[in-house]
Write a protein that holds these residues in place. Structure first.
Motif, PDB file in Angstrom:
ATOM      1  N   ASN A 159      17.959  24.150  81.353  1.00  0.00           N
ATOM      2  CA  ASN A 159      18.524  25.494  81.479  1.00  0.00           C
ATOM      3  C   ASN A 159      19.820  25.618  80.691  1.00  0.00           C
ATOM      4  O   ASN A 159      20.060  26.615  79.991  1.00  0.00           O
ATOM      5  CB  ASN A 159      18.787  25.826  82.949  1.00  0.00           C
ATOM      6  CG  ASN A 159      17.537  26.300  83.670  1.00  0.00           C
ATOM      7  OD1 ASN A 159      16.549  26.663  83.038  1.00  0.00           O
ATOM      8  ND2 ASN A 159      17.560  26.291  84.993  1.00  0.00           N
ATOM      9  N   ALA A 160      20.668  24.602  80.804  1.00  0.00           N
ATOM     10  CA  ALA A 160      21.947  24.632  80.095  1.00  0.00           C
ATOM     11  C   ALA A 160      21.722  24.641  78.584  1.00  0.00           C
ATOM     12  O   ALA A 160      22.509  25.249  77.830  1.00  0.00           O
ATOM     13  CB  ALA A 160      22.790  23.432  80.502  1.00  0.00           C
ATOM     14  N   PHE A 161      20.638  23.996  78.137  1.00  0.00           N
ATOM     15  CA  PHE A 161      20.348  23.912  76.699  1.00  0.00           C
ATOM     16  C   PHE A 161      19.870  25.242  76.130  1.00  0.00           C
ATOM     17  O   PHE A 161      19.941  25.456  74.902  1.00  0.00           O
ATOM     18  CB  PHE A 161      19.299  22.820  76.460  1.00  0.00           C
ATOM     19  CG  PHE A 161      18.945  22.606  75.019  1.00  0.00           C
ATOM     20  CD1 PHE A 161      19.911  22.249  74.087  1.00  0.00           C
ATOM     21  CD2 PHE A 161      17.631  22.761  74.586  1.00  0.00           C
ATOM     22  CE1 PHE A 161      19.580  22.061  72.746  1.00  0.00           C
ATOM     23  CE2 PHE A 161      17.290  22.577  73.257  1.00  0.00           C
ATOM     24  CZ  PHE A 161      18.260  22.216  72.333  1.00  0.00           C
ATOM     25  N   VAL A 162      19.392  26.144  76.991  1.00  0.00           N
ATOM     26  CA  VAL A 162      18.879  27.439  76.514  1.00  0.00           C
ATOM     27  C   VAL A 162      19.924  28.151  75.658  1.00  0.00           C
ATOM     28  O   VAL A 162      19.601  28.765  74.622  1.00  0.00           O
ATOM     29  CB  VAL A 162      18.466  28.328  77.707  1.00  0.00           C
ATOM     30  CG1 VAL A 162      18.240  29.773  77.268  1.00  0.00           C
ATOM     31  CG2 VAL A 162      17.201  27.787  78.357  1.00  0.00           C
ATOM     32  N   LYS A 163      21.168  28.079  76.068  1.00  0.00           N
ATOM     33  CA  LYS A 163      22.250  28.773  75.350  1.00  0.00           C
ATOM     34  C   LYS A 163      22.389  28.270  73.919  1.00  0.00           C
ATOM     35  O   LYS A 163      22.820  29.003  73.020  1.00  0.00           O
ATOM     36  CB  LYS A 163      23.559  28.591  76.110  1.00  0.00           C
ATOM     37  CG  LYS A 163      24.705  29.459  75.599  1.00  0.00           C
ATOM     38  CD  LYS A 163      25.901  29.377  76.524  1.00  0.00           C
ATOM     39  CE  LYS A 163      25.643  30.085  77.840  1.00  0.00           C
ATOM     40  NZ  LYS A 163      26.838  30.178  78.685  1.00  0.00           N
TER      41      LYS A 163
END
Length: 407
Positions: A159-163
């Motif tokens: 999820n954090a990597f989505v950005k």
């Protein structure tokens, strides 16, 4: 408008993702748009068994070649879904001159970590609602096997990597509007897309006439859970709370309806806590039988740790069954203390939450009139969350934006 909907999951009379795909397709068509739905070939039989009275809706079915079906069995649905998205890009590209969509709208899967490549076809593209950005603190995972905690850490990292994910950023950049199911999911998107992002729920209910038949408790609190048996649904926390409730000599039953990989863990925990006589196990039920179950119980318990929607919460409410949930994700959006019971889990330990849940259940068991009052309020409140209203919130924005594109 001619609307091309991408709905990998799309089936009538189903909850969760298949229900989202199906009901969005119906409601978009009801708004007067020519609606073309691309979905899995696997869904064809059940879709074509339903009569769609004069709705201007068309289905296109696509699946990967049969020789690639082993990918789904070996690597799971996520790898297959990724390849399916690539497949429909080329499938739609070949048919674009025939389909002539004015817009393309991705509906399911509802997940910020997944991809859709239809935004690269040169047609105005609208993305979502997207969910899956909801999370819980590590302390609420206490007592789970290591593999589940590792799985949760991996999910949070993805999820954090989505950005920063270049593929996601390109897809978001191609989208005219991005719809997220919750503010938690929206927060994972880059700040540079803030003017495109809107937060709305993805789910709704079909209005039905339900006769209110809740009465005072007969001395036995009947609790119901419906859904998958997976670790992040929080059933393990409910069991610990019920163990404390049992020490207070309260009579109760918990009916667990569903199935899933977490069932062996739950059965062992139930046996260890001495709750076997209080638990009723039921496999999946047809919708009509499920409605009876909703209406014959006193309380719906849904302690999910990160649900972007929570369709069963709305199903419980429309069947006048008050819900006990946490203040997180979709259940935290739909439920409140006027119509049910919401436990605040922010900055609390596992044991704090379990203790509060047990106290709340004990209070409910001694105040049966509260159940009747909240049941009545459920019936009044739930009318605000019809599928028509859910889809209208998004399509009012899409239709206005498309008008601006034309101008």
């Amino acid at each position: 408008m001619r609307v091309l909907l991408s709905a990998y999951a799309c089936e009538p009379n189903r909850g969760s993702e298949p229900g989202v795909g199906w009901n969005w397709a119906l409601e978009v068509a009801k708004r007067g748009h020519k609606t073309i739905v691309i979905t899995r070939l696997n869904n064809k039989q059940i879709i074509e068994s339903v009569i769609l009275n004069d709705l201007n809706i068309q289905f296109i079915y696509y699946d990967l070649p049969v020789k690639l079906m082993w990918l789904k069995k070996v690597f799971g649905v996520h790898v297959y879904y990724f390849l399916w998205q690539i497949g429909i890009y080329f499938n739609v590209k070949k048919k674009l001159y025939l389909l002539q969509p004015d817009i393309i709208h991705h509906i399911t899967f509802v997940a910020i970590r997944k991809y859709s490549f239809l935004g690269f076809l040169g047609v105005p593209f609208y993305y979502g609602p997207l969910g899956g950005g909801e999370s819980c603190s590590a302390t609420l995972l206490r007592g789970l096997p290591v593999r589940y905690r590792l799985k949760e850490n991996l999910r949070n990292s993805l999820n954090a990597f989505v950005k920063w994910n270049p593929i996601s950023r390109i897809i978001f950049n191609q989208s005219r509007k991005i719809f997220c199911t919750t503010n938690e999911s929206a927060a994972y998107l880059s700040h540079s897309f803030k003017n495109k992002i809107h937060s709305f729920p993805a789910i709704g209910i079909t209005n039905e006439n339900v006769i209110l038949n809740k009465t005072s408790l007969n001395g036995n609190l009947k609790i119901l859970y419906v859904g998958q048996f997976i670790y992040w649904k929080g059933i393990q926390m409910a069991l610990d709370a019920l163990s404390l409730l049992k020490t207070e000599n309260n009579n109760f039953t918990l009916t667990l309806v569903g199935k899933g990989e977490f069932e062996p863990f739950l059965r062992k925990k139930i046996k260890r806590l001495g709750l076997s006589e209080n638990i009723i196990w039921i496999n999946w039920l047809p919708q009509e039988q499920l409605k009876e179950l909703y209406q014959n119980n006193d309380l719906f318990m849904f302690p999910s740790l990160h649900d972007s929607g929570g369709m069963v919460v709305l199903e419980a409410m429309i069947n006048v069954l008050p819900v006990l949930s946490f203040n997180m994700g979709g259940p935290g959006y739909f439920n409140n203390n006027d119509i049910g019971w919401v436990l605040d889990v922010n900055n609390k330990t596992y044991q704090n939450v379990v203790n509060e849940m047990a106290l709340k259940l004990n209070s409910i068991s001694k105040n049966s009139k509260e159940i009747v009052i909240k049941s009545q309020k459920c019936k009044e409140y739930i009318s605000h969350y019809s599928w028509e209203q859910t889809v209208s919130q998004v399509y009012n924005i899409i239709e206005n934006d498309f008008q601006n594109v034309n101008n």
